[in-house]
Design a protein around this motif. Structure first.
Motif, PDB file in Angstrom:
ATOM      1  N   ASP A  84       0.812  -1.212   0.000  1.00  0.00           N
ATOM      2  CA  ASP A  84       0.000   0.000   0.000  1.00  0.00           C
ATOM      3  C   ASP A  84       0.848   1.265   0.000  1.00  0.00           C
ATOM      4  O   ASP A  84       0.365   2.352   0.283  1.00  0.00           O
ATOM      5  CB  ASP A  84      -0.925   0.015   1.218  1.00  0.00           C
ATOM      6  CG  ASP A  84      -0.155  -0.076   2.535  1.00  0.00           C
ATOM      7  OD1 ASP A  84       1.071  -0.316   2.487  1.00  0.00           O
ATOM      8  OD2 ASP A  84      -0.764   0.104   3.599  1.00  0.00           O
ATOM      9  N   VAL A 102      -2.951  -0.991 -12.885  1.00  0.00           N
ATOM     10  CA  VAL A 102      -2.237  -0.380 -11.764  1.00  0.00           C
ATOM     11  C   VAL A 102      -1.177  -1.361 -11.274  1.00  0.00           C
ATOM     12  O   VAL A 102      -1.435  -2.560 -11.138  1.00  0.00           O
ATOM     13  CB  VAL A 102      -3.220  -0.057 -10.609  1.00  0.00           C
ATOM     14  CG1 VAL A 102      -2.465   0.402  -9.374  1.00  0.00           C
ATOM     15  CG2 VAL A 102      -4.235   1.002 -11.051  1.00  0.00           C
ATOM     16  N   ASP A 104       1.446  -1.782  -8.025  1.00  0.00           N
ATOM     17  CA  ASP A 104       1.857  -1.194  -6.743  1.00  0.00           C
ATOM     18  C   ASP A 104       3.362  -1.317  -6.576  1.00  0.00           C
ATOM     19  O   ASP A 104       4.065  -1.864  -7.423  1.00  0.00           O
ATOM     20  CB  ASP A 104       1.079  -1.806  -5.577  1.00  0.00           C
ATOM     21  CG  ASP A 104       1.399  -3.278  -5.327  1.00  0.00           C
ATOM     22  OD1 ASP A 104       2.539  -3.708  -5.608  1.00  0.00           O
ATOM     23  OD2 ASP A 104       0.512  -4.007  -4.840  1.00  0.00           O
ATOM     24  N   ASP A 111      -6.424  -4.398 -11.383  1.00  0.00           N
ATOM     25  CA  ASP A 111      -7.396  -3.495 -12.019  1.00  0.00           C
ATOM     26  C   ASP A 111      -7.170  -3.343 -13.525  1.00  0.00           C
ATOM     27  O   ASP A 111      -7.270  -2.244 -14.075  1.00  0.00           O
ATOM     28  CB  ASP A 111      -7.360  -2.106 -11.362  1.00  0.00           C
ATOM     29  CG  ASP A 111      -7.709  -2.152  -9.892  1.00  0.00           C
ATOM     30  OD1 ASP A 111      -8.689  -2.829  -9.546  1.00  0.00           O
ATOM     31  OD2 ASP A 111      -6.992  -1.533  -9.092  1.00  0.00           O
ATOM     32  N   ARG A 142     -10.958   4.790  -8.472  1.00  0.00           N
ATOM     33  CA  ARG A 142     -11.258   3.497  -7.863  1.00  0.00           C
ATOM     34  C   ARG A 142     -10.260   3.199  -6.736  1.00  0.00           C
ATOM     35  O   ARG A 142     -10.618   2.701  -5.673  1.00  0.00           O
ATOM     36  CB  ARG A 142     -11.194   2.411  -8.926  1.00  0.00           C
ATOM     37  CG  ARG A 142     -11.698   1.045  -8.481  1.00  0.00           C
ATOM     38  CD  ARG A 142     -11.550   0.052  -9.613  1.00  0.00           C
ATOM     39  NE  ARG A 142     -12.125   0.566 -10.855  1.00  0.00           N
ATOM     40  CZ  ARG A 142     -11.859   0.065 -12.052  1.00  0.00           C
ATOM     41  NH1 ARG A 142     -11.020  -0.943 -12.171  1.00  0.00           N
ATOM     42  NH2 ARG A 142     -12.413   0.578 -13.132  1.00  0.00           N
ATOM     43  N   ARG A 143      -9.001   3.519  -6.980  1.00  0.00           N
ATOM     44  CA  ARG A 143      -7.955   3.277  -5.981  1.00  0.00           C
ATOM     45  C   ARG A 143      -8.180   4.148  -4.743  1.00  0.00           C
ATOM     46  O   ARG A 143      -7.878   3.742  -3.621  1.00  0.00           O
ATOM     47  CB  ARG A 143      -6.602   3.605  -6.607  1.00  0.00           C
ATOM     48  CG  ARG A 143      -5.401   3.223  -5.763  1.00  0.00           C
ATOM     49  CD  ARG A 143      -5.002   1.800  -5.998  1.00  0.00           C
ATOM     50  NE  ARG A 143      -3.799   1.467  -5.260  1.00  0.00           N
ATOM     51  CZ  ARG A 143      -3.182   0.309  -5.346  1.00  0.00           C
ATOM     52  NH1 ARG A 143      -3.644  -0.626  -6.142  1.00  0.00           N
ATOM     53  NH2 ARG A 143      -2.108   0.063  -4.645  1.00  0.00           N
TER      54      ARG A 143
END
Length: 404
Positions: A84, A102, A104, A111, A142-143
């Motif tokens: 995160d 996306v 991370d 997504d 959305r995130r």
């Protein structure tokens, strides 16, 4: 230059992108869980590694999870990546469709969306980038749990793959044969001006190769990835880094001239290239000339997978032609793995023919440990590679980046 195993390319200073990439990769794979293990694995001074680890902790990329077991001294502080801690946006643009998603800071992709784009139809880069921009905005909202996207978009960077040659410094397509109106258009600058974040623009085959390299369940130092679909693309990765050559065209053997190609015209302007006889488009052309009702590569693949004799023979022959040219690449480069992707790689006779040619045509020393495997990342390879490429840039920054 080829670097010694375990040592990162570059100068090893904090902020060096190659050092950052190696640190993140070692923690992600579990090969190193502390500063001491990182220093040992990288062959660098503990102080150098510790400085960069602390920068990554400040960035929210890495966190400490407690103390590990003692081996005779102070207990080490264990490290892990933060899922995160931030994210980047990625897109893989094709002639008629684009995929976006996306990634991370651990390198995980999520997504993923696919949208139609007018690249091959000649609508121009701004129309396509506007469509992608809308998708990126939706992904960020959305995130953020439905919040409105704001300036800076909450992402730390953007990585985009284009289906043609790319000028890395200008971050634009360079004389692409299948992208009317894109030549010289400043894709990177356009995206940075709209979104205000670091943007990486790269050739899709190179990012596909990087994505496959980092996704493989059997890690190797060097690899070649081939995407055999309607066209043929390929890329080379050396010590975990895309090898581009002097002008960014390294690895593209699809335009090597082959005797079986004769005088068949190719999209590159030459005749008799491998792509004119071993690509999906070439097989469609041959079947149409034989009176078969096929219009695209997907139909050829369906015919071959259902056991159609004519289509199966053509697919097998295409694999043989590709394997013959690939032999030269493997003999010269001596990779640890050859990854086969694209629609044709889903047909067993094609893969078997490529594998057979490599074992028959290569020196035994280069095939004794060679991994020849279907690509594991599949259609996501370009997105994974785009994520890794832009993360290398983002994580190399010495100061915290904006993560909203």
């Amino acid at each position: 230059m080829v670097h010694a195993p375990g040592r990162p390319p570059g100068d090893g200073r904090p902020g060096d992108p190659a050092l950052t990439a190696r640190i993140v990769a070692l923690i992600s794979s579990g090969a190193a869980t502390s500063r001491t293990e990182l220093a040992r694995g990288l062959g660098l001074a503990a102080s150098t590694v510790s400085l960069r680890v602390q920068e990554l902790i400040d960035l929210g990329v890495v966190r400490e999870t407690g103390a590990g077991p003692s081996r005779g001294g102070r207990r080490p502080r264990l490290l892990e990546l933060c899922s995160d801690g931030g994210f980047v946006l990625v897109a893989d643009v094709g002639g008629t469709h684009a995929r976006a998603g996306v990634v991370d800071f651990t390198g995980a992709l999520s997504d993923v969306e696919e949208i139609p784009v007018p690249v091959a139809a000649g609508a121009g880069p701004e129309a396509t980038l506007d469509l992608l921009g809308g998708v990126f905005d939706d992904l960020v909202r959305r995130r953020a749990g439905g919040e409105s996207a704001t300036e800076g978009i909450g992402a730390s960077g953007i990585g985009i793959a284009l289906p043609g040659p790319v000028d890395l410094e200008r971050r634009c397509a360079d004389s692409p044969s299948r992208m009317p109106g894109w030549d010289g258009f400043p894709v990177g600058r356009w995206l940075e001006e709209r979104f205000g974040v670091v943007t990486v623009v790269e050739n899709d085959a190179n990012l596909m190769a990087l994505g496959e390299h980092v996704s493989s369940a059997h890690p190797v130092r060097h690899s070649v990835t081939v995407k055999a679909g309607s066209a043929i693309g390929s890329g080379i990765v050396v010590d975990g880094v895309v090898y581009r050559g002097a002008d960014g065209a390294a690895g593209d053997f699809s335009h090597a001239r082959v005797p079986a190609g004769g005088d068949i015209p190719c999209s590159c302007g030459n005749t008799g290239c491998l792509e004119t006889i071993a690509s999906g488009a070439a097989l469609v052309r041959v079947l149409q000339a034989a009176g078969r009702d096929v219009t695209d590569t997907a139909q050829v693949i369906r015919l071959a997978r259902s056991g159609d004799p004519e289509a199966t023979t053509l697919v097998r022959t295409a694999g043989r032609h590709l394997g013959e040219v690939l032999c030269t690449v493997v003999n010269f480069f001596n990779p640890g793995a050859v990854f086969l992707g694209g629609g044709l790689s889903t047909v067993e006779p094609f893969v078997a023919a490529v594998r057979s040619q490599l074992y028959e045509g290569c020196h035994p020393l280069v095939t004794q440990r060679l991994l020849i495997a279907r690509a594991s990342a599949g259609a996501d390879a370009g997105l994974v590679g785009a994520g890794r490429s832009v993360l290398d840039r983002v994580l190399a920054q010495p100061l915290p980046v904006a993560v909203r």
